[in-house]
Design a protein around this motif. Structure first.
Motif, PDB file in Angstrom:
ATOM      1  N   TRP A  81       0.762  -0.852  -0.154  1.00  0.00           N
ATOM      2  CA  TRP A  81       0.442  -0.001  -0.031  1.00  0.00           C
ATOM      3  C   TRP A  81       0.699   1.260  -0.134  1.00  0.00           C
ATOM      4  O   TRP A  81       0.433   1.960  -0.320  1.00  0.00           O
ATOM      5  N   ARG A  82       1.700   1.311   0.929  1.00  0.00           N
ATOM      6  CA  ARG A  82       2.857   2.179   0.796  1.00  0.00           C
ATOM      7  C   ARG A  82       3.905   1.657   0.646  1.00  0.00           C
ATOM      8  O   ARG A  82       4.570   1.004   1.132  1.00  0.00           O
ATOM      9  N   CYS A  83       4.859   3.092   0.195  1.00  0.00           N
ATOM     10  CA  CYS A  83       5.948   2.571  -0.137  1.00  0.00           C
ATOM     11  C   CYS A  83       7.059   3.548   1.320  1.00  0.00           C
ATOM     12  O   CYS A  83       6.198   4.686   2.132  1.00  0.00           O
ATOM     13  N   HIS A  84       8.046   3.076   1.960  1.00  0.00           N
ATOM     14  CA  HIS A  84       8.541   3.762   3.194  1.00  0.00           C
ATOM     15  C   HIS A  84      10.589   3.275   3.220  1.00  0.00           C
ATOM     16  O   HIS A  84      10.735   2.050   2.550  1.00  0.00           O
ATOM     17  N   LEU A  85      10.741   4.263   3.751  1.00  0.00           N
ATOM     18  CA  LEU A  85      12.339   4.727   3.617  1.00  0.00           C
ATOM     19  C   LEU A  85      13.245   5.062   4.732  1.00  0.00           C
ATOM     20  O   LEU A  85      12.285   5.351   5.445  1.00  0.00           O
ATOM     21  N   TYR A  86      13.916   4.350   5.354  1.00  0.00           N
ATOM     22  CA  TYR A  86      14.414   3.818   5.969  1.00  0.00           C
ATOM     23  C   TYR A  86      15.928   3.619   6.392  1.00  0.00           C
ATOM     24  O   TYR A  86      16.911   3.623   5.207  1.00  0.00           O
ATOM     25  N   ARG A  87      17.128   4.244   7.168  1.00  0.00           N
ATOM     26  CA  ARG A  87      18.529   3.970   6.971  1.00  0.00           C
ATOM     27  C   ARG A  87      19.255   4.883   5.665  1.00  0.00           C
ATOM     28  O   ARG A  87      19.641   3.406   5.396  1.00  0.00           O
ATOM     29  N   LEU A  88      18.673   5.441   5.685  1.00  0.00           N
ATOM     30  CA  LEU A  88      19.610   6.466   4.149  1.00  0.00           C
ATOM     31  C   LEU A  88      20.801   6.494   4.888  1.00  0.00           C
ATOM     32  O   LEU A  88      20.496   7.483   6.005  1.00  0.00           O
ATOM     33  N   ALA A  89      21.463   5.937   4.177  1.00  0.00           N
ATOM     34  CA  ALA A  89      23.110   6.622   5.827  1.00  0.00           C
ATOM     35  C   ALA A  89      24.045   6.648   4.504  1.00  0.00           C
ATOM     36  O   ALA A  89      24.394   5.011   3.159  1.00  0.00           O
ATOM     37  N   VAL A  90      25.450   6.992   4.678  1.00  0.00           N
ATOM     38  CA  VAL A  90      26.235   7.960   3.212  1.00  0.00           C
ATOM     39  C   VAL A  90      27.122   7.791   4.019  1.00  0.00           C
ATOM     40  O   VAL A  90      26.954   8.791   5.524  1.00  0.00           O
ATOM     41  N   HIS A  91      28.305   7.216   3.917  1.00  0.00           N
ATOM     42  CA  HIS A  91      29.355   7.183   4.477  1.00  0.00           C
ATOM     43  C   HIS A  91      30.257   8.515   4.332  1.00  0.00           C
ATOM     44  O   HIS A  91      29.905   9.256   3.670  1.00  0.00           O
ATOM     45  N   PRO A  92      30.678   9.527   6.285  1.00  0.00           N
ATOM     46  CA  PRO A  92      31.328  10.396   6.222  1.00  0.00           C
ATOM     47  C   PRO A  92      32.122  10.981   4.801  1.00  0.00           C
ATOM     48  O   PRO A  92      31.769  12.339   3.975  1.00  0.00           O
ATOM     49  N   ASP A  93      32.896  10.142   4.263  1.00  0.00           N
ATOM     50  CA  ASP A  93      33.790  10.125   3.791  1.00  0.00           C
ATOM     51  C   ASP A  93      33.455  10.451   1.712  1.00  0.00           C
ATOM     52  O   ASP A  93      33.624  10.937   1.223  1.00  0.00           O
ATOM     53  N   HIS A  94      32.161   9.948   1.520  1.00  0.00           N
ATOM     54  CA  HIS A  94      31.377  10.028   0.428  1.00  0.00           C
ATOM     55  C   HIS A  94      30.530  10.680   0.597  1.00  0.00           C
ATOM     56  O   HIS A  94      29.792  11.091  -0.232  1.00  0.00           O
ATOM     57  N   ARG A  95      29.623  11.724   1.204  1.00  0.00           N
ATOM     58  CA  ARG A  95      28.390  12.408   1.153  1.00  0.00           C
ATOM     59  C   ARG A  95      29.052  13.849   0.220  1.00  0.00           C
ATOM     60  O   ARG A  95      30.383  13.815  -0.110  1.00  0.00           O
ATOM     61  N   ARG A  96      27.768  14.234  -0.144  1.00  0.00           N
ATOM     62  CA  ARG A  96      28.084  15.205  -1.044  1.00  0.00           C
ATOM     63  C   ARG A  96      28.231  14.514  -2.665  1.00  0.00           C
ATOM     64  O   ARG A  96      29.188  15.926  -3.044  1.00  0.00           O
ATOM     65  N   GLN A  97      28.469  13.704  -2.180  1.00  0.00           N
ATOM     66  CA  GLN A  97      29.253  13.199  -4.027  1.00  0.00           C
ATOM     67  C   GLN A  97      28.160  12.279  -5.017  1.00  0.00           C
ATOM     68  O   GLN A  97      28.011  11.275  -5.898  1.00  0.00           O
ATOM     69  N   GLY A  98      26.617  12.027  -4.624  1.00  0.00           N
ATOM     70  CA  GLY A  98      25.652  11.788  -5.664  1.00  0.00           C
ATOM     71  C   GLY A  98      24.776   9.844  -4.920  1.00  0.00           C
ATOM     72  O   GLY A  98      24.511   9.849  -5.612  1.00  0.00           O
ATOM     73  N   VAL A  99      25.920  10.237  -4.131  1.00  0.00           N
ATOM     74  CA  VAL A  99      25.012   8.727  -3.858  1.00  0.00           C
ATOM     75  C   VAL A  99      24.141   8.849  -2.751  1.00  0.00           C
ATOM     76  O   VAL A  99      23.509   7.525  -3.563  1.00  0.00           O
ATOM     77  N   GLY A 100      23.248   9.692  -1.761  1.00  0.00           N
ATOM     78  CA  GLY A 100      21.861   9.682  -1.325  1.00  0.00           C
ATOM     79  C   GLY A 100      21.358   9.738  -2.775  1.00  0.00           C
ATOM     80  O   GLY A 100      20.288   8.920  -2.337  1.00  0.00           O
ATOM     81  N   THR A 101      21.262   9.943  -3.318  1.00  0.00           N
ATOM     82  CA  THR A 101      20.912  10.593  -4.569  1.00  0.00           C
ATOM     83  C   THR A 101      20.751   9.507  -5.474  1.00  0.00           C
ATOM     84  O   THR A 101      19.216   9.211  -5.324  1.00  0.00           O
ATOM     85  N   ALA A 102      21.747   8.558  -5.659  1.00  0.00           N
ATOM     86  CA  ALA A 102      21.913   7.467  -6.267  1.00  0.00           C
ATOM     87  C   ALA A 102      20.948   6.370  -5.714  1.00  0.00           C
ATOM     88  O   ALA A 102      20.134   5.469  -6.511  1.00  0.00           O
ATOM     89  N   GLY A 133       3.551   1.326  -5.887  1.00  0.00           N
ATOM     90  CA  GLY A 133       3.270   2.178  -4.767  1.00  0.00           C
ATOM     91  C   GLY A 133       3.406   3.415  -5.609  1.00  0.00           C
ATOM     92  O   GLY A 133       3.981   4.310  -6.927  1.00  0.00           O
ATOM     93  N   ARG A 134       2.930   4.463  -5.083  1.00  0.00           N
ATOM     94  CA  ARG A 134       2.202   5.917  -5.121  1.00  0.00           C
ATOM     95  C   ARG A 134       2.732   6.605  -4.234  1.00  0.00           C
ATOM     96  O   ARG A 134       2.759   8.069  -4.484  1.00  0.00           O
ATOM     97  N   ARG A 135       3.380   6.453  -3.032  1.00  0.00           N
ATOM     98  CA  ARG A 135       3.523   7.156  -2.241  1.00  0.00           C
ATOM     99  C   ARG A 135       4.689   6.750  -1.142  1.00  0.00           C
ATOM    100  O   ARG A 135       4.777   6.011  -0.409  1.00  0.00           O
ATOM    101  N   ALA A 136       5.679   7.551  -0.881  1.00  0.00           N
ATOM    102  CA  ALA A 136       6.431   6.708   0.021  1.00  0.00           C
ATOM    103  C   ALA A 136       6.895   8.089   1.101  1.00  0.00           C
ATOM    104  O   ALA A 136       6.396   8.983   0.996  1.00  0.00           O
ATOM    105  N   ASP A 137       7.138   7.433   2.046  1.00  0.00           N
ATOM    106  CA  ASP A 137       7.426   8.532   3.485  1.00  0.00           C
ATOM    107  C   ASP A 137       8.812   7.755   3.775  1.00  0.00           C
ATOM    108  O   ASP A 137       9.625   7.201   4.036  1.00  0.00           O
ATOM    109  N   ALA A 138       9.373   9.091   4.534  1.00  0.00           N
ATOM    110  CA  ALA A 138      11.140   8.549   4.871  1.00  0.00           C
ATOM    111  C   ALA A 138      10.614   9.078   6.894  1.00  0.00           C
ATOM    112  O   ALA A 138      10.061  10.303   7.457  1.00  0.00           O
TER     113      ALA A 138
END
Length: 142
Positions: A68-89, A103-108
């Motif tokens: 029914w719903r989409c759920h996002l958890y534990r989005l984590a990027v290593h501190p040395d790799h942040r701001r390099q598009g990892v989270g976006t990918a 799915g039509r709706r996601a919550d984080a």
């Protein structure tokens, strides 16, 4: 920069994921143990997405769908790799998965005190819904 690879985690990855979260994730959860993550992967083998660069784990997200719903958890990027598009990918891969599943709706889920996480979700286009309050009960305390 080495190409980023996104893939689903397998049982052989779980110890590395748990160790990774201690470095890259803000806070811990009652289910951040081998049994909890093992159950997740056994129930939905495509839900735990890993980002790797040159064979090194650099990011994770759990993209769960309950039908029914989409759920996002534990989005984590290593501190040395942040701001390099990892989270976006990772979020793109998660959202593509949700669309394939219908799915039509996601919550984080993000800790209130996790300012870095709050900014990341906002930058990704997710907005807090003031009309809802999420209540949590730890079933293991019954």
């Amino acid at each position: 920069m080495t190409e980023l690879r996104i893939r689903a985690a397998g049982p052989e990855d779980l110890d590395a994921v748990l160790a990774f979260w201690k470095v890259a994730a803000e806070g811990t959860s009652i289910s951040d143990d081998r049994d909890g993550v093992e159950r997740l992967v056994a129930r939905d083998p495509e839900s735990l997405l890993l980002a790797e660069r040159a064979g090194e784990l650099v990011g994770t997200v759990i993209a769960g769908f309950d039908g029914w719903r989409c759920h996002l958890y534990r989005l984590a990027v290593h501190p040395d790799h942040r701001r390099q598009g990892v989270g976006t990918a990772l979020l793109t891969a998660a959202e593509d998965r949700f669309v394939r599943l219908g799915g039509r709706r996601a919550d984080a889920m993000v800790l209130t005190r996790n300012a870095t996480g709050q900014r990341a979700w906002e930058a990704a286009g997710y907005a807090p819904e003031e009309q809802w309050r999420r209540w949590v009960r730890h079933l293991t305390e019954k």
